[in-house]
Motif scaffolding. Structure first.
Motif, PDB file in Angstrom:
ATOM      1  N   ASP A 253      18.274  42.907  37.949  1.00 45.47           N
ATOM      2  CA  ASP A 253      19.506  42.189  37.584  1.00 45.47           C
ATOM      3  C   ASP A 253      20.303  42.992  36.554  1.00 45.47           C
ATOM      4  O   ASP A 253      21.533  43.056  36.621  1.00 45.47           O
ATOM      5  CB  ASP A 253      19.163  40.803  37.020  1.00 45.47           C
ATOM      6  CG  ASP A 253      18.620  39.857  38.077  1.00 45.47           C
ATOM      7  OD1 ASP A 253      19.032  39.992  39.250  1.00 45.47           O
ATOM      8  OD2 ASP A 253      17.786  38.999  37.733  1.00 45.47           O
ATOM      9  N   ARG A 260      27.677  47.797  38.675  1.00 38.68           N
ATOM     10  CA  ARG A 260      29.021  47.224  38.782  1.00 38.68           C
ATOM     11  C   ARG A 260      29.937  47.764  37.696  1.00 38.68           C
ATOM     12  O   ARG A 260      31.127  48.000  37.933  1.00 38.68           O
ATOM     13  CB  ARG A 260      28.943  45.695  38.717  1.00 38.68           C
ATOM     14  CG  ARG A 260      28.349  45.051  39.950  1.00 38.68           C
ATOM     15  CD  ARG A 260      28.417  43.550  39.891  1.00 38.68           C
ATOM     16  NE  ARG A 260      29.802  43.062  39.771  1.00 38.68           N
ATOM     17  CZ  ARG A 260      30.117  41.771  39.660  1.00 38.68           C
ATOM     18  NH1 ARG A 260      29.170  40.850  39.663  1.00 38.68           N
ATOM     19  NH2 ARG A 260      31.369  41.410  39.546  1.00 38.68           N
ATOM     20  N   THR A 278      17.135  32.936  33.231  1.00 34.15           N
ATOM     21  CA  THR A 278      17.603  31.550  33.400  1.00 34.15           C
ATOM     22  C   THR A 278      16.871  30.564  32.498  1.00 34.15           C
ATOM     23  O   THR A 278      17.353  29.463  32.291  1.00 34.15           O
ATOM     24  CB  THR A 278      17.410  31.104  34.860  1.00 34.15           C
ATOM     25  OG1 THR A 278      16.022  31.248  35.211  1.00 34.15           O
ATOM     26  CG2 THR A 278      18.246  31.957  35.794  1.00 34.15           C
ATOM     27  N   ALA A 352      27.137  35.068  33.661  1.00 35.78           N
ATOM     28  CA  ALA A 352      28.121  34.150  34.229  1.00 35.78           C
ATOM     29  C   ALA A 352      29.512  34.764  34.289  1.00 35.78           C
ATOM     30  O   ALA A 352      30.307  34.436  35.186  1.00 35.78           O
ATOM     31  CB  ALA A 352      28.150  32.856  33.418  1.00 35.78           C
ATOM     32  N   ASP A 353      29.822  35.661  33.366  1.00 39.14           N
ATOM     33  CA  ASP A 353      31.152  36.268  33.328  1.00 39.14           C
ATOM     34  C   ASP A 353      31.360  37.299  34.424  1.00 39.14           C
ATOM     35  O   ASP A 353      32.487  37.726  34.666  1.00 39.14           O
ATOM     36  CB  ASP A 353      31.392  36.909  31.957  1.00 39.14           C
ATOM     37  CG  ASP A 353      31.428  35.885  30.841  1.00 39.14           C
ATOM     38  OD1 ASP A 353      32.405  35.123  30.778  1.00 39.14           O
ATOM     39  OD2 ASP A 353      30.473  35.836  30.057  1.00 39.14           O
ATOM     40  N   VAL A 354      30.270  37.709  35.080  1.00 45.68           N
ATOM     41  CA  VAL A 354      30.399  38.629  36.218  1.00 45.68           C
ATOM     42  C   VAL A 354      29.905  37.938  37.496  1.00 45.68           C
ATOM     43  O   VAL A 354      29.507  38.602  38.458  1.00 45.68           O
ATOM     44  CB  VAL A 354      29.633  39.946  35.974  1.00 45.68           C
ATOM     45  CG1 VAL A 354      30.339  40.782  34.927  1.00 45.68           C
ATOM     46  CG2 VAL A 354      28.190  39.687  35.567  1.00 45.68           C
ATOM     47  N   ASP A 355      29.935  36.600  37.478  1.00 48.59           N
ATOM     48  CA  ASP A 355      29.587  35.796  38.657  1.00 48.59           C
ATOM     49  C   ASP A 355      28.221  36.161  39.222  1.00 48.59           C
ATOM     50  O   ASP A 355      28.052  36.372  40.423  1.00 48.59           O
ATOM     51  CB  ASP A 355      30.660  35.951  39.746  1.00 48.59           C
ATOM     52  CG  ASP A 355      32.027  35.469  39.286  1.00 48.59           C
ATOM     53  OD1 ASP A 355      32.064  34.479  38.546  1.00 48.59           O
ATOM     54  OD2 ASP A 355      33.039  36.090  39.656  1.00 48.59           O
ATOM     55  N   THR A 356      27.234  36.235  38.342  1.00 53.37           N
ATOM     56  CA  THR A 356      25.882  36.600  38.758  1.00 53.37           C
ATOM     57  C   THR A 356      24.883  35.591  38.209  1.00 53.37           C
ATOM     58  O   THR A 356      24.989  35.167  37.056  1.00 53.37           O
ATOM     59  CB  THR A 356      25.510  38.010  38.240  1.00 53.37           C
ATOM     60  OG1 THR A 356      26.458  38.952  38.747  1.00 53.37           O
ATOM     61  CG2 THR A 356      24.117  38.409  38.678  1.00 53.37           C
ATOM     62  N   VAL A 357      23.924  35.204  39.050  1.00 57.92           N
ATOM     63  CA  VAL A 357      22.836  34.324  38.623  1.00 57.92           C
ATOM     64  C   VAL A 357      21.546  35.142  38.625  1.00 57.92           C
ATOM     65  O   VAL A 357      21.114  35.619  39.682  1.00 57.92           O
ATOM     66  CB  VAL A 357      22.683  33.109  39.562  1.00 57.92           C
ATOM     67  CG1 VAL A 357      21.511  32.240  39.113  1.00 57.92           C
ATOM     68  CG2 VAL A 357      23.970  32.298  39.604  1.00 57.92           C
TER      69      VAL A 357
END
Length: 385
Positions: A253, A260, A278, A352-357
């Motif tokens: 992750d 990116r 998480t 969350a700011d890079v749309d990743t969980v």
């Protein structure tokens, strides 16, 4: 068309393709920009402009990345993420050239380039970065050695790499620090990590800084270290009853966010990220999970910090053959007496700011690591399910 003519055309195409593949993408960008009527320089154009292909490992992503710390734990996942999207990676190494051998299959033929460097030899650093548009600094050390202290690696080396990267015209600098980095910390590791961030920011204000929480994965120093403690120590030492918190995050992750950032520098320029998993665990809950997954018999023992530090004074001694790679040091203990979790006190960004969980810690990914420490090894998998 005769067979000989077809063979001649084929060989000509292969030679030209091989030649183009060896041209660094920065040079290709300058060639294309010089042949066009545009007056903008290639160094000011985002890498994505020169991307070629469908985006797989045989494409060109437009990124030429020099990765420092590529032979380390996180480094192999970063190189893999870059190689699978068609980036050209200069994987720096020092010591044994075989340390970088496993990285070469992670990209297309000729795209992963092992490059020997020495941190105190500035010319080798300059040559490793002179054709790159992205530099990724993953250098880190958990304990001092005979030739390099923590300050040498985290501060001096980071400052030198950033300075040379600036001089050769590197466009984007990505620096990996640590969660909890603080100039006033009692932990030398966290203190030097914070000073390293400052050194990079002073030279490269647009650098992207990433602060990961405790990273887990197959070759980590988190789950493996805990399993070794459970298996070899007569008891599990806890300070403050193990109430301090950790937030484990999967190595891939972190590597994905770094990839990116290299592909889309405009989105990441000058920003700081705090990346954690998480779920938050206390130190005691984490060791309880280790005991549950390994089925190893052991007990907890609450110790005053002074007593635990005295015990680790001997356990952290680096002795050839007997203890070449200390797994538990007094610095680790100090870090375990404070919360190592995402706080975003100064507006840092997160997954969350890079749309990743991120992946969960209590999953098969982490459980795979504990297999090596079970009494019956992998053969016990059916028994433990």
């Amino acid at each position: 068309m005769s067979p000989m003519l077809r063979l001649h055309i084929f060989l000509t195409q292969v030679k030209s393709t091989t030649y183009v593949a060896k041209i660094p993408l920065r040079c290709m960008a300058s060639i294309s920009s010089s042949s066009s009527s545009s007056s903008s320089s290639s160094s000011s154009v985002p890498p994505a402009i020169f991307a070629r292909g469908s985006g797989g490992r045989s494409s060109f992503s437009g990124v030429i990345a020099t990765v420092f710390g590529s032979t380390g734990f996180l480094g192999r996942y970063v190189v893999n993420q870059l190689g699978r999207v068609g980036s050209q990676v200069i994987a720096t190494w020092r010591g044994d050239e075989l340390d970088a051998r496993h990285l070469k299959p992670m990209g297309d033929l000729g795209q992963i380039i092992p490059f020997e460097i020495e941190l105190r030899h500035h010319e080798s650093l300059r040559k490793s970065m002179e054709n790159s548009n992205v530099v990724i600094n993953l250098l880190g050390k958990n304990y001092p050695t005979r030739y390099y202290s923590l300050y040498d690696v985290h501060v001096t080396a980071s400052r030198t790499i950033a300075q040379i990267a600036k001089e050769v015209g590197v466009e984007h600098f990505i620096h990996v620090s640590s969660i909890g980095a603080d100039k006033n910390s009692k932990s030398e590791f966290l203190r030097t990590k914070a000073l390293g961030e400052e050194a990079v920011r002073d030279i490269f204000p647009s650098a992207t800084i990433i602060r990961p929480c405790d990273i887990f994965g197959d070759e980590d120093n988190f789950i493996n270290r805990a399993c070794i403690i459970v298996k070899t120590f007569p008891f599990i030492p806890l300070v403050n009853e193990g109430r301090c918190k950790v937030q484990p995050v999967w190595c891939n992750d972190i590597a994905m966010v770094i990839r990116r950032a290299s592909q889309d520098p405009e989105m990441f320029l000058g920003k700081t990220f705090e990346l954690g998993g998480t779920k938050v665990y206390t130190i005691r809950e984490f060791y309880e999970w280790i005991l549950r997954e390994t089925k190893l018999p052991n007990t907890f023992q609450d110790l005053p910090q002074r007593v635990a530090e005295l015990m680790l004074f001997f356990a952290e001694k680096r002795i050839p053959i007997l203890n070449p790679d200390p797994k538990y040091t007094r610095d680790h203990l100090i870090r375990e007496t404070s919360d190592m979790i995402v706080t975003c006190k100064n507006g840092e960004l997160t997954f969350a700011d890079v749309d990743t969980v991120p992946h969960e810690f209590d999953s098969d990914i982490a459980k795979e690591v504990t297999k090596l420490y079970r009494r019956a090894g992998d053969a016990s998998e059916l028994y433990y399910r």
